[in-house]
Design an enzyme around this catalytic site. Sequence first.
Site, PDB file in Angstrom:
ATOM      1  N   ASN A 120       4.689  48.963 -84.051  1.00 54.50           N
ATOM      2  CA  ASN A 120       4.631  48.645 -82.543  1.00 54.50           C
ATOM      3  C   ASN A 120       5.432  46.686 -82.190  1.00 54.50           C
ATOM      4  OD1 ASN A 120       3.847  51.136 -81.437  1.00 54.50           O
ATOM      5  ND2 ASN A 120       2.089  50.571 -82.300  1.00 54.50           N
ATOM      6  N   SER A 170      18.572  49.453 -84.260  1.00 51.43           N
ATOM      7  CA  SER A 170      17.544  50.666 -84.729  1.00 51.43           C
ATOM      8  C   SER A 170      17.554  51.881 -84.231  1.00 51.43           C
ATOM      9  CB  SER A 170      16.542  50.460 -84.145  1.00 51.43           C
ATOM     10  OG  SER A 170      15.225  51.039 -85.570  1.00 51.43           O
ATOM     11  N   GLY A 171      16.837  53.058 -84.686  1.00 50.01           N
ATOM     12  CA  GLY A 171      16.776  54.296 -84.560  1.00 50.01           C
ATOM     13  C   GLY A 171      16.515  54.131 -82.749  1.00 50.01           C
ATOM     14  N   ASP A 172      15.783  55.268 -81.817  1.00 48.57           N
ATOM     15  CA  ASP A 172      15.631  55.512 -80.933  1.00 48.57           C
ATOM     16  C   ASP A 172      13.879  54.807 -80.717  1.00 48.57           C
ATOM     17  OD1 ASP A 172      17.703  56.948 -79.624  1.00 48.57           O
ATOM     18  OD2 ASP A 172      17.510  58.200 -80.835  1.00 48.57           O
ATOM     19  N   ARG A 188      20.807  64.227 -92.341  1.00 47.60           N
ATOM     20  CA  ARG A 188      19.194  64.660 -92.632  1.00 47.60           C
ATOM     21  C   ARG A 188      18.414  65.719 -91.400  1.00 47.60           C
ATOM     22  NH1 ARG A 188      15.156  60.116 -88.910  1.00 47.60           N
ATOM     23  NH2 ARG A 188      13.985  62.362 -88.310  1.00 47.60           N
ATOM     24  N   GLU A 240       9.394  51.830 -78.312  1.00 46.15           N
ATOM     25  CA  GLU A 240       8.331  50.784 -78.432  1.00 46.15           C
ATOM     26  C   GLU A 240       8.677  49.547 -76.621  1.00 46.15           C
ATOM     27  OE1 GLU A 240       7.393  48.698 -81.652  1.00 46.15           O
ATOM     28  OE2 GLU A 240       7.423  50.044 -82.759  1.00 46.15           O
ATOM     29  N   GLU A 289       8.543  43.523 -87.820  1.00 44.42           N
ATOM     30  CA  GLU A 289       8.362  44.123 -89.611  1.00 44.42           C
ATOM     31  C   GLU A 289       6.543  44.490 -89.621  1.00 44.42           C
ATOM     32  OE1 GLU A 289       5.909  40.550 -89.316  1.00 44.42           O
ATOM     33  OE2 GLU A 289       7.617  38.706 -89.600  1.00 44.42           O
ATOM     34  N   SER A 337      19.159  56.820 -88.132  1.00 38.47           N
ATOM     35  CA  SER A 337      20.221  57.956 -88.567  1.00 38.47           C
ATOM     36  C   SER A 337      20.046  59.092 -87.073  1.00 38.47           C
ATOM     37  CB  SER A 337      18.345  58.978 -89.538  1.00 38.47           C
ATOM     38  OG  SER A 337      17.166  59.175 -89.154  1.00 38.47           O
TER      39      SER A 337
END
Length: 547
Positions: A196, A217-219, A329, A224, A193, A250
């Site tokens: 961290n 997700s991404g890296d 990007r 985290e 959400e 991405s």
Amino acid sequence: MDQRRAEPDRNNSINPVSLYGEFTLTDNRKVRCAVSLTERDLIVQRLTSAPVGRSKVVLSLKDCVGCRAYLEDDNADPAAYFAAHFYPLRRRWVSSGVSRQRAEQCFRLAALQDPRANLEEAEKWARAVRERAARQQSLRRNGVLMSTLSRPSRMMLLVNPQSGQGQALTLYNNHIQRMLNEAGVTHTLVITERQNHARELVKEADLSQWDALVIMSGDGLLFEVINGLLERPDWAEAVRTPLGILPGGSGNALAASVHHYSGASLVSTEELLVSCGFLLCQGLVAHMDLVSIQLSSGPRLFSFLSMAWGFVADVDIESEKYRHVGAARFTVGTLVRLASLRVYKGKLAYLPASEDDHSEDEGSGNNMARHCNGQASSVAPSGDSPRQNTFHNSCHSNNSHKVRRTESTCKALGGPPDSLLPPLDQPLPSDWVVVTEEDFVLMLAMYQSHLAEDLLAAPHATSDDGVIHLFYVRAGISRAALLKLFLAMEKGAHLATNCQHLVHAKVRALRLEPHSPKGIITVDGEVVDYGPVQAEVHRGLARLITG
């Protein structure tokens, strides 16, 4: 057709048949098939001519993620069923490459009137397929495999719904949920959400409930999770929790690296997701190096991917504004930064990796215990760069500079102690190499193969080679030459360009002291405090689900 003629030769010494049966297809009961199971393959041979199609299919069990037996809800139907799920490599229509594509074989067993008896036979087949598929995975490791996840596996799947182009949940629903179900993997979906959130979750989680933590997700989300694990009082055990990665961002550098380690050809976007999902379902676990990062302020950080300063860090952060275009990007950001190329002043030093390190750390997958007892960490390089051979004559034992701590201090710090790094405000040992040039275009420290989906920055890196691949580019390089380097990096050919401004060294530790008043330093793509920084590799500290 005469069954005796259809039945394969069970005495084939190369790949003998262990199970044979004749069933109809689940979706078309008019099609009857002879099904043979060998140690390596599931072979399906059509015994009827309608509908017209391929008469024989051979599916390798090394591509199988799962097999299940079941009954339909219809009580009037005594048949049982078993379904085998495969993700074989197949040639893509749009290019000359190959990618993993889903293939399912579903069969109906109705030899008996008793549904339970039919189910028992279906379960025998499903169990045999799973067992042989598991053996194929172990065999093809050829002694390299450290371990496998237990079956059935329990995974916590952390998804950042905002990563990349905000498509992570859609990709989960379209691909990953079905793959994990096919593989019999029980998983709990956790949607992060805020920043961290994942770090806080894994710091407090009861890890005994999970066989693996998986990040989609991404890296940044994995960064985290790793640091959350190493902030726990039981970090030494927590960091051994296997970690899985599914590309949802991405950059997706670690996902691209895991795919690369499996030996598969280059893929991107959803094909990369399917590949990583397949490897996740296989559940093969290898060691993964982590690198401790010491900053002049704040506690240590632990990194799994890279540290960057200069051009690469600038592009990574400044291209955030182009996130809506996905992985492109970085291409856009590179072109923008090339238009106004910067020079960065600073001092760089490193401890070269040498062949002597290999014998010290041979076969060490459990060096955490030695870390906690104050022993030295040691690494094994995979060869030396010609550029650093001149420094090896001056290398000698670094024992006099090792940091020795008691076990209680080690636990309090979180993570193993750094045995090669003096405090940032103290001079470096004499066996370190100091780079005399003070004008740089970039510094990049890599410990996985890929910097992004399409950037093979360290082509010879592996997840646990105990080496930091250090690259730096000296000032004076032209825009055209720098662009040529990054274009070559797409295929890992940048070192072969023989660019006089590019230096590559395999190192165990490094220190960077930026002298330019402003700049960006990133660790795993995350911005850290700008200023002096040093790093040391800890070989095999974490566990990674990989191919």
